[in-house]
Design a protein around this motif. Structure first.
Motif, PDB file in Angstrom:
ATOM      1  N   ASP A  69     -51.035  28.593 -30.791  1.00  0.00           N
ATOM      2  CA  ASP A  69     -51.953  27.467 -30.627  1.00  0.00           C
ATOM      3  C   ASP A  69     -51.865  26.776 -29.267  1.00  0.00           C
ATOM      4  O   ASP A  69     -52.546  25.779 -29.041  1.00  0.00           O
ATOM      5  N   TRP A  70     -51.024  27.290 -28.342  1.00  0.00           N
ATOM      6  CA  TRP A  70     -50.768  26.562 -27.104  1.00  0.00           C
ATOM      7  C   TRP A  70     -50.969  27.433 -25.863  1.00  0.00           C
ATOM      8  O   TRP A  70     -50.492  28.553 -25.798  1.00  0.00           O
TER       9      TRP A  70
ATOM     10  N   ALA B  64     -48.196  30.568 -26.994  1.00  0.00           N
ATOM     11  CA  ALA B  64     -47.906  30.487 -28.426  1.00  0.00           C
ATOM     12  C   ALA B  64     -49.247  30.579 -29.151  1.00  0.00           C
ATOM     13  O   ALA B  64     -50.303  30.457 -28.524  1.00  0.00           O
TER      14      ALA B  64
ATOM     15  N   ASP C 167     -46.396  18.305 -33.704  1.00  0.00           N
ATOM     16  CA  ASP C 167     -47.283  19.463 -33.623  1.00  0.00           C
ATOM     17  C   ASP C 167     -46.862  20.495 -32.585  1.00  0.00           C
ATOM     18  O   ASP C 167     -47.514  21.527 -32.438  1.00  0.00           O
TER      19      ASP C 167
ATOM     20  N   TRP D 209     -46.138  18.570 -23.117  1.00  0.00           N
ATOM     21  CA  TRP D 209     -47.044  18.851 -24.238  1.00  0.00           C
ATOM     22  C   TRP D 209     -48.157  17.817 -24.141  1.00  0.00           C
ATOM     23  O   TRP D 209     -47.891  16.619 -24.140  1.00  0.00           O
TER      24      TRP D 209
ATOM     25  N   ASP E 101     -44.957  23.597 -30.743  1.00  0.00           N
ATOM     26  CA  ASP E 101     -44.554  24.899 -31.256  1.00  0.00           C
ATOM     27  C   ASP E 101     -43.026  24.997 -31.171  1.00  0.00           C
ATOM     28  O   ASP E 101     -42.465  25.160 -30.085  1.00  0.00           O
TER      29      ASP E 101
ATOM     30  N   ASP F 261     -40.992  27.306 -32.235  1.00  0.00           N
ATOM     31  CA  ASP F 261     -40.493  28.609 -31.794  1.00  0.00           C
ATOM     32  C   ASP F 261     -40.479  28.684 -30.271  1.00  0.00           C
ATOM     33  O   ASP F 261     -39.526  29.191 -29.674  1.00  0.00           O
ATOM     34  N   LEU F 262     -41.532  28.194 -29.633  1.00  0.00           N
ATOM     35  CA  LEU F 262     -41.596  28.180 -28.175  1.00  0.00           C
ATOM     36  C   LEU F 262     -40.487  27.294 -27.602  1.00  0.00           C
ATOM     37  O   LEU F 262     -39.801  27.685 -26.654  1.00  0.00           O
TER      38      LEU F 262
ATOM     39  N   ARG G 279     -58.853  24.429 -30.946  1.00  0.00           N
ATOM     40  CA  ARG G 279     -57.825  23.737 -31.716  1.00  0.00           C
ATOM     41  C   ARG G 279     -57.970  22.230 -31.508  1.00  0.00           C
ATOM     42  O   ARG G 279     -58.491  21.776 -30.493  1.00  0.00           O
TER      43      ARG G 279
END
Length: 138
Positions: free
Chosen positions: A128-129, A126, A33, A65, A35, A37-38, A99
């Motif tokens: 969601d983060w 991000a 889960d 994370w 990110d 891209d990050l 989330r």
């Protein structure tokens, strides 16, 4: 959560994290889960791959994370400190409010304090983060 958590920024997430070429960054809590891209932006910024959890290298920064049900956050932060150079930051990456897996900021404060850290800032990194920068109290 600080007022800056959802403020737009022209800086890339890697710039917000303060990472640069040649730094070693260790990653804890990787799962399907995160990110991606990050992660890619972080690896681009340091011009290398992230160190695995079990790495024995001394690192310049740590990213963790973390989700609500991942276990004991204090233990995770103490583990993250074990290979971190003095004064290096720990970035706790957690799901944003609303989330799945959201971590209460009060829980972050408590765990950080118990691990000998203090919360410096919380920013949106991000979609969601959130990223919470932790630093040594010393």
């Amino acid at each position: 959560m600080s007022p800056s958590a959802d403020a737009p920024s022209s800086r890339t997430p890697a710039e917000v994290l303060g990472l640069s070429a040649g730094q070693l960054v260790q990653e804890f809590g990787y799962d399907d889960d995160v990110d991606l891209d990050l992660r890619d932006q972080i690896e681009d910024a340091v011009e290398g791959e992230l160190e695995y959890e079990d790495s024995q290298e001394i690192v310049d920064a740590v990213i963790v994370w973390w989700r609500k049900d991942d276990g004991d956050l204090t233990d995770a932060l103490v583990d993250a400190l074990s290979s971190l150079t003095a004064g290096g930051p720990i970035w706790l990456l957690s799901p944003k409010p609303g989330r799945e897996g959201t971590v209460l900021q009060a829980d972050v404060q408590d765990a950080a304090s118990t691990a000998g850290l203090r919360v410096m800032s919380t920013v949106s990194l991000a979609p969601d983060w959130l990223g919470t920068r932790l630093a040594s109290r010393a």
